[in-house]
Design an enzyme around this catalytic site. Structure first.
Site, PDB file in Angstrom:
ATOM      1  N   ARG A 128       0.873  -1.189   0.000  1.00 51.29           N
ATOM      2  CA  ARG A 128       0.000   0.000   0.000  1.00 51.29           C
ATOM      3  C   ARG A 128       0.901   1.228   0.000  1.00 51.29           C
ATOM      4  NH1 ARG A 128      -4.834   0.251   4.252  1.00 51.29           N
ATOM      5  NH2 ARG A 128      -5.732   1.716   2.750  1.00 51.29           N
TER       6      ARG A 128
ATOM      7  N   GLN B  35     -14.828   1.888   8.684  1.00 52.23           N
ATOM      8  CA  GLN B  35     -13.877   1.489   9.743  1.00 52.23           C
ATOM      9  C   GLN B  35     -14.324   2.020  11.099  1.00 52.23           C
ATOM     10  OE1 GLN B  35     -12.949   2.582   6.731  1.00 52.23           O
ATOM     11  NE2 GLN B  35     -10.974   1.777   6.092  1.00 52.23           N
TER      12      GLN B  35
ATOM     13  N   LYS C 273      -7.331   8.910   6.861  1.00 54.08           N
ATOM     14  CA  LYS C 273      -8.528   8.395   6.183  1.00 54.08           C
ATOM     15  C   LYS C 273      -9.352   9.521   5.560  1.00 54.08           C
ATOM     16  CE  LYS C 273      -9.476   5.091   5.545  1.00 54.08           C
ATOM     17  NZ  LYS C 273      -9.075   4.543   4.215  1.00 54.08           N
TER      18      LYS C 273
ATOM     19  N   ASP D 255      -1.604   8.404   8.631  1.00 59.73           N
ATOM     20  CA  ASP D 255      -0.824   7.431   7.851  1.00 59.73           C
ATOM     21  C   ASP D 255       0.544   7.972   7.458  1.00 59.73           C
ATOM     22  OD1 ASP D 255      -3.781   6.658   7.474  1.00 59.73           O
ATOM     23  OD2 ASP D 255      -2.609   4.889   6.934  1.00 59.73           O
TER      24      ASP D 255
HETATM   25  O1  MRU Z   1      -7.426   2.452   4.949  1.00 56.80           O
HETATM   26  P1  MRU Z   1      -7.120   2.205   6.403  1.00 56.80           P
HETATM   27  O2  MRU Z   1      -8.251   1.605   7.157  1.00 56.80           O
HETATM   28  O3  MRU Z   1      -5.820   1.466   6.578  1.00 56.80           O
HETATM   29  O4  MRU Z   1      -6.895   3.666   7.023  1.00 56.80           O
HETATM   30  C1  MRU Z   1      -6.467   3.754   8.352  1.00 56.80           C
HETATM   31  C2  MRU Z   1      -6.368   5.153   8.848  1.00 56.80           C
HETATM   32  O5  MRU Z   1      -6.564   6.101   8.114  1.00 56.80           O
HETATM   33  C3  MRU Z   1      -5.919   5.339  10.262  1.00 56.80           C
HETATM   34  O6  MRU Z   1      -6.481   6.498  10.804  1.00 56.80           O
HETATM   35  C4  MRU Z   1      -4.390   5.451  10.298  1.00 56.80           C
HETATM   36  O7  MRU Z   1      -3.799   4.356   9.658  1.00 56.80           O
HETATM   37  C5  MRU Z   1      -3.867   5.553  11.665  1.00 56.80           C
HETATM   38  S1  MRU Z   1      -4.066   4.014  12.503  1.00 56.80           S
HETATM   39  C6  MRU Z   1      -3.422   4.003  13.996  1.00 56.80           C
END
Ligand code: MRU
Length: 340
Positions: free
Chosen positions: A86, A187, A239, A228
């Site tokens: 990713r 999520q 997100k 991220d």
């Molecule tokens: O697409 P995802 O579900 O992997 O996105 C996750 C997020 O955006 C979280 O907020 C981020 O990874 C921080 S997790 C501790």
């Protein structure tokens, strides 16, 4: 590797398994993960997700491949393949780069196993420190709001933003959380709500478009979100929907905090413009799927735009809650501010 159990990964001394988050909250299925291809597929279909968790899962798999006798060349190839799974979460790249140093410096397999165990333990400790730092910003009776899932399903420990919320719930009375459902993959509504129930944290799920109304009514004390990737100037990716939340918070003067470990900072990205944003498939926006099956409600011929993340500019952030401390607008103008 020593056996371990986290909220989303298990190693029992023989098998490495990962909790399939696409089936939560209704079904708890653990997926076997033996090969690089197994894990790439698991990561890409978001059976495991969350920036720290995907980095740790990749490190653990490399540790196990080393234990099974993989050569240095095979381990480097595996690391390079996993690094591409990713594009947005820099934790994956950071963890893989540390694993590659261990693979190159050796000795095999001990150095690689030790590095994977170190990264796993380190993430648990980073979560604990961020959570304590963030909980100190809260007050009894706070109505918090969070987006996406940032708990034990997204890290090896207590979590980032949800770690702060859990700690605040432990140390302050009457903490309540608004949980953004987090379209398109829910999520928040599926995973954060599940974790809040497990942790007995009072909460209500809201559709993403309800946050503005709650802020206008004065019903949100503080917002905590994860990240991220944080750029050197404090801009950060999280997100999709985080940016609109930050704009709303700014307009309504609601404190807005991003919570992340140091492993989420990317000094190579001078600003948010340099953060690569993952684009995902159209079926995620045109319908829903889960343990109940799949339903597509949108017209088949309609096209879709589906960025998994957006970038929030630093100027909209009240504070950056890291394991190394809580940083403000002035702090993030200093070089290497994230080191504390
Ligand atoms: O697409 P995802 O579900 O992997 O996105 C996750 C997020 O955006 C979280 O907020 C981020 O990874 C921080 S997790 C501790």
């Amino acid at each position: 590797m020593k056996p371990f159990t986290t909220g989303c990964m298990r190693y029992d001394g023989e098998n490495f398994t990962i909790l399939d988050q696409t089936l939560l909250p209704h079904q708890e299925t653990w997926l076997p993960c033996h090969t690089v291809n197994d894990l790439v597929v698991i990561i890409q279909r978001l059976a495991i997700r969350g920036a720290p968790a995907i980095g740790i899962s990749a490190s653990v798999l490399l540790g196990l491949l080393a234990k099974q006798g993989a050569t240095q060349t095979a381990l480097i190839e595996a690391a390079d393949e996993l690094r591409k799974a990713r594009p947005t979460a820099v934790n994956l790249m950071n963890n893989i780069d540390q694993m590659k140093r261990a693979i190159i410096d050796g000795p095999l397999p001990d150095a690689v196993i030790a590095e994977a165990e170190k990264l796993l333990q380190e993430d648990i400790e980073l979560c604990e420190r961020m959570s304590t730092n963030g909980a100190a910003l809260c007050q009894p009776g706070d109505k918090l709001l969070t987006h996406c899932n940032t708990g034990s399903l997204a890290t090896a420990g207590l979590g980032t933003a949800l770690g702060v919320i859990s700690k605040a719930h432990q140390v302050h009375s009457n903490i309540f959380v608004w949980v953004d459902e987090t379209r398109p993959l829910l999520q928040g509504g599926r995973l954060t709500a599940w974790e809040c129930n497990n942790r007995h944290i009072p909460h209500k799920i809201i559709c993403d478009n309800m946050a503005a109304m709650l802020m206008a009514k004065g019903d949100v004390s503080r917002i905590f979100v994860g990240s991220d990737r944080i750029a050197a100037n404090g801009d950060f990716a999280n997100k999709i929907g985080t940016y609109s939340l930050a704009v709303l918070a700014h307009y309504h003067k609601v404190p807005f905090y991003v919570v992340a470990p140091q492993t989420t900072v990317d000094p190579e990205c001078a600003s948010g413009d340099a953060i690569p944003i993952e684009l995902r498939g159209e079926h995620e926006v045109k319908g829903v799927s889960g343990s109940f099956g799949e339903c597509q409600w949108a017209p088949a011929q309609s096209e879709v735009f589906n960025p998994a993340f957006d970038v929030t500019p630093a100027k909209l952030v009240t504070g950056w809650v890291l394991d190394t401390g809580v940083f403000n607008q002035d702090d993030v103008k200093q070089p290497n501010w994230w080191l504390g």
